[in-house]
Design an enzyme around this catalytic site. Structure first.
Site, PDB file in Angstrom:
ATOM      1  N   LYS A 298       0.859  -1.182   0.000  1.00 12.40           N
ATOM      2  CA  LYS A 298       0.000   0.000   0.000  1.00 12.40           C
ATOM      3  C   LYS A 298       0.897   1.234   0.000  1.00 12.40           C
ATOM      4  CE  LYS A 298      -3.833   1.812   2.859  1.00 12.40           C
ATOM      5  NZ  LYS A 298      -4.635   1.563   4.085  1.00 12.40           N
TER       6      LYS A 298
ATOM      7  N   SER B 253      -9.619   1.182   3.032  1.00  6.56           N
ATOM      8  CA  SER B 253      -8.777   1.959   2.154  1.00  6.56           C
ATOM      9  C   SER B 253      -7.686   1.155   1.450  1.00  6.56           C
ATOM     10  CB  SER B 253      -8.126   3.085   2.953  1.00  6.56           C
ATOM     11  OG  SER B 253      -7.280   2.555   3.956  1.00  6.56           O
TER      12      SER B 253
ATOM     13  N   SER C 252      -9.734  -1.218   7.190  1.00 10.74           N
ATOM     14  CA  SER C 252      -9.133  -1.058   5.861  1.00 10.74           C
ATOM     15  C   SER C 252      -8.351  -2.237   5.320  1.00 10.74           C
ATOM     16  CB  SER C 252      -8.229   0.168   5.844  1.00 10.74           C
ATOM     17  OG  SER C 252      -8.999   1.306   5.645  1.00 10.74           O
TER      18      SER C 252
END
Ligand code: GLN
Length: 485
Positions: free
Chosen positions: A78, A153, A177
């Protein structure tokens, strides 16, 4: 054999047996990224040359007889993890050109084993969102249905695993997330206990809630990757100095006699029928495997979302103060003085959701409102934490859905922040309580979208949830299905 389909475990076996080299595996992933990524948009940055150089170095290491579980494995992160020399945007325009001078501890540990970095993954801006639509780099699409969101996310992290663009990935979880995108994309995702994995070098959203964790094809890979990143780090004062168990070794002990709690607050009328069906089937599977079910109550669950949006936004408003065009971030051109420069840099650099949260958090912390909102939220947080402590007096793990519905359509909730916030109703309490939980594949909706099951563990009970997850995975086939992309 399709290299991009292999798990960490299988690729490791192939590397050790010299049936495959890391350069071959990495090249195969990069080719697949070229072919598939235009449909998914799970990467913000792809790093082919450094990836191939790292793969060649891993092959030399393997040739010299040093092949650790993650040596030569092509991974992606990420874009919230600092990576030395590789652009790190956190999904924001304000960090569009930011190249960090050092790496996060989680990634450093993998570098130490000789892992390969394929690139940096798309995410909601500053990890604020449940759909990946708040990214400044375009929405990521769900590999099971590209009209749908992948969750957020860590949407890029989940989509890349589901589309087989990386063998495994890392994400972060502040309110869901890792688990919610894992659920929507049909992969395994684990949020460790607060303090289990170092947050050093991970861009902070809400520091008392943020945790780093793996997103993988299956439970075994999840155990391998968690074992590699967990542990004390002197550079993160909130990381806990406790030994890291052998997660992989503990997987096989089964669930006979395991006491699984079902919180009545999570099995509400009006739960999506496909999700309800998947939960019923999962409960039946566990019963067949010898687990025992116990009804429990988490009475303050109703307050979790409101509490989270006070605590998280308050911490975010403070953490994001550093992006001012001076210390960090984009600087507006042609400003008429210092204040104008700050205002314009932040106005241009941040997206709408981030601005909304900075304003909410600043308001909650302002004098006169501090006691009414922030202090009150901290007190409710304690009650939520106690709910879990009490429930865990009677059970070993707690089973719930991950999300109230399967993945929704891109655009469906973007103009309704409250609806978006409710996507995390079942995941947020775990972050407030600071304990661990994971999402694993447990079925499909009528439209063919994956549905995840959440297993919540006691603090530092990662071994128990992994063991329970592994038993379920061995008894079902959900994790074997692949998105047809
Ligand atoms: N969706 C939640 C939010 O928008 C959780 C995000 C996260 O865990 N980073 O804040």
């Amino acid at each position: 054999m399709n290299i991009s389909d292999l798990t960490i475990y299988d690729l490791h076996e192939a590397l050790i047996a010299k049936r495959i080299s890391s350069v071959e595996a990495t090249s195969a992933m990069l080719e697949r990224i070229d072919a598939v990524e235009p449909q998914i948009n799970s990467f913000i940055t792809v790093t082919p040359e450094p990836a191939l150089a790292a793969a060649a170095a891993a092959d030399r290491r393997i040739a010299a007889g040093d092949c650790q579980p993650l040596t030569g494995i092509p991974l992606a992160l990420k874009d919230i993890f600092l990576t030395e020399g590789v652009r790190t945007t956190c999904g924001s325009r304000i960090l569009n050109n930011f190249v960090p001078p050092y790496s996060s501890t989680a990634w450093e540990k993998l570098v130490g084993q000789g892992s390969v970095l394929l690139g940096k993954l798309n995410q909601d801006e500053f990890a604020m969102g449940s759909s990946n639509e708040s990214s400044a780099y375009g929405s990521t699409r769900n590999p099971w249905d590209t009209a749908c969101i992948p969750g957020g996310s860590s949407g890029g992290s989940a989509a890349a695993v589901a589309a087989r663009l990386a063998t495994a990935t890392l994400g972060t979880d502040t309110g869901g997330s890792i688990r919610q995108p894992a659920s929507h994309c049909g992969c395994v995702g684990l949020k460790p206990t607060y303090g289990r994995v170092s947050r050093y070098g991970v861009i902070a959203y809400a520091s008392s809630l943020d945790q780093v964790g793996p997103l993988t094809r299956d439970v075994r890979d999840c155990a391998i990757l968690l074992g590699a990143i967990a542990g004390h780090d002197p550079l993160d004062s909130t990381s806990v100095d406790a030994p890291v168990p052998d997660y992989l070794g503990g997987l096989n002990s089964g669930v006979k006699g395991l006491r699984i709690g079902l919180p009545k607050e999570y099995f509400i009328d009006g739960l999506d029928p496909d999700v309800q069906r998947a939960m019923d089937a999962a409960i039946a599977t566990y019963q067949r495997l010898g687990a025992e079910f116990v009804n429990v109550s988490l009475p303050h669950s109703d307050y979790a979302v409101a509490t989270y949006y006070l605590v998280a936004t308050a911490e975010a408003s403070s953490n994001l103060a550093r992006y001012d065009g001076v210390r960090f971030g984009h600087r507006a051109e042609g400003a008429a003085g210092m204040l104008d420069m700050y205002t314009r840099s932040r106005s241009e650099g941040f997206g709408e959701e981030v601005k909304r949260r900075i304003m909410l958090g600043t308001y909650a912390l302002s004098s006169g409102y501090y006691d009414a909102y922030y202090v009150k939220a901290q007190k409710v947080r304690t009650l939520i934490m106690r709910d879990f402590t009490t429930a865990f007096e009677n059970v070993d793990v707690i089973l719930t859905p991950v999300a109230p519905t399967p993945a929704f359509k891109i655009g469906e909730k973007i103009n309704d922040p409250l609806q978006m916030y409710l996507s995390d109703i079942f995941t947020i309490p775990v972050n407030l309580a600071g304990t661990c939980a994971m999402s694993l594949p447990a079925g499909f909706s009528e439209e063919g979208l994956p549905i995840g099951l959440q297993l919540i563990g006691k603090p530092f009970g990662e071994e128990s949830i992994l063991r329970a997850a592994y038993a379920f995975e061995q008894a079902t086939e959900w994790h074997v299905r692949k998105a047809l992309i």
